[in-house]
Design a protein around this motif. Structure first.
Motif, PDB file in Angstrom:
ATOM      1  N   TYR A   1       2.467   1.723  -3.382  1.00  0.00           N
ATOM      2  CA  TYR A   1       1.473   2.153  -4.360  1.00  0.00           C
ATOM      3  C   TYR A   1       1.223   3.652  -4.237  1.00  0.00           C
ATOM      4  CZ  TYR A   1      -3.029   2.426  -6.803  1.00  0.00           C
ATOM      5  OH  TYR A   1      -4.049   2.774  -7.652  1.00  0.00           O
TER       6      TYR A   1
ATOM      7  N   ASP B   1       0.827  -1.209   0.000  1.00  0.00           N
ATOM      8  CA  ASP B   1       0.000   0.000   0.000  1.00  0.00           C
ATOM      9  C   ASP B   1       0.860   1.258   0.000  1.00  0.00           C
ATOM     10  OD1 ASP B   1      -2.300  -1.455  -0.059  1.00  0.00           O
ATOM     11  OD2 ASP B   1      -2.659  -1.353   2.108  1.00  0.00           O
ATOM     12  N   ASP B   2       1.891   1.241   0.842  1.00  0.00           N
ATOM     13  CA  ASP B   2       2.782   2.405   0.914  1.00  0.00           C
ATOM     14  C   ASP B   2       3.482   2.641  -0.424  1.00  0.00           C
ATOM     15  OD1 ASP B   2       2.141   2.898   3.525  1.00  0.00           O
ATOM     16  OD2 ASP B   2       3.832   1.788   4.355  1.00  0.00           O
TER      17      ASP B   2
END
Length: 322
Positions: A226, A223-224
């Motif tokens: 992305y 997530d980070d």
């Protein structure tokens, strides 16, 4: 040859933002290295080192011998060019494999950043020129060097410190934008280009953080990463848009006379080229390489034009239009 008295007069009137000349020369060296023009890149690096040493000596002389003048200049946003110039040189030396020297420059830049940023932020005012964005540039340049060294040495804590600085730099950009006088785009003497240069610097930092991650040095979860990729792309798009808008403003209101603040035009031009090539490498977007290479040579041409103006001004012993 310029007379010694005239040259000394010109040097004595040098503004705090004169460090932009080192920033511009250093980033052009980085860009030329990315395009494979190694010999020319080293020539620019040598010039940047000479300028940095001269300015560092003058910085120390003013600190020890003229503390009131030093304090007044340290409160100016232009004083942050000392941080950015030091970090740019550190990044270039890291690419040459001179890790110890790059680490020393990182430590020096970090100390300068902690002292000067505090002084500068306390004296921000409404409707400031483009130098207000140097708070972002200095922070992001420090992050770029930290991320570069982290990738070279697989140093996790340094990469994560660079990530913190990256987000802090974006916050400082927003605050600087709120203090920026937009009329500078039509009447500014050159430093208004830092509006775009700070975006390019931030995009470069994002690219360096993405490049620092690897299987052996896990840094960010999916997530980070992305979010970081998306933010980096947005920053590059905003930078190139700002580049086009600033060029259009220059065409609408030509400002052809030399001014020392034009070094703060060359730096964003070079930074846009470097960030374009770095984002292309980090994200595997090959079609960005040709425009990035063109932008490098545009920055070289701008550097030569401003350097010619500086030489003529020094010859006359005047500080140039203010």
């Amino acid at each position: 040859m310029p007379g010694i008295p005239g040259l000394l007069t010109w040097w004595a009137r040098r503004p705090p933002a004169a460090g932009a000349a080192v920033m511009a020369t250093g980033i052009v060296s980085v860009g030329l290295d990315q395009t494979g023009a190694e010999t020319l890149s080293l020539v620019f690096l040598a010039v940047a080192c000479v300028l940095w040493l001269a300015l560092a000596a003058d910085f120390a002389v003013r600190l020890l011998g003229q503390p009131r003048r030093w304090a007044a200049e340290a409160r100016s946003p232009g004083g942050l060019t000392a941080v950015a110039a030091t970090a740019v040189l550190g990044t270039r030396f890291s690419a040459l494999g001179a890790r110890a020297l790059a680490e020393a420059l990182l430590a020096l830049a970090a100390v300068l950043w902690a002292v000067l940023l505090f002084l500068v932020l306390r004296h921000w005012k409404p409707r400031m020129p483009g130098t207000v964005f140097l708070a972002c540039v200095a922070t992001q340049e420090l992050a770029v060097l930290a991320a570069t060294l982290a990738a070279a040495g697989s140093t996790v804590w340094l990469a994560r410190a660079a990530m913190v600085l990256f987000w802090l730099g974006l916050i400082l950009y927003g605050l600087a934008f709120a203090h920026f006088d937009p009329r500078q785009m039509l009447v500014g003497a050159g430093d208004h280009w830092i509006l775009g240069g700070a975006l390019a610097n931030s995009a470069l930092c994002g690219a360096k953080l993405l490049a620092a991650n690897s299987a052996r040095m896990y840094l960010w979860n999916d997530d980070d990463e992305y979010v970081l990729r998306n933010v980096t792309v947005v920053l590059l798009v905003l930078d190139l848009t700002a580049y086009a808008v600033l060029l259009a403003a220059e065409a609408l209101r030509p400002r052809l006379r030399y001014d020392e603040r034009r070094w703060a035009t060359v730096f964003p031009m070079g930074m846009s080229a470097v960030s374009t090539l770095s984002v292309a490498a980090a994200l595997g977007v090959g079609w960005l390489n040709p425009p990035g290479r063109v932008l490098v040579w545009v920055a070289v041409a701008a550097w030569l034009a401003v350097a010619a103006g500086a030489a003529l001004t020094a010859r006359g012993g005047t500080p140039g239009p203010r």
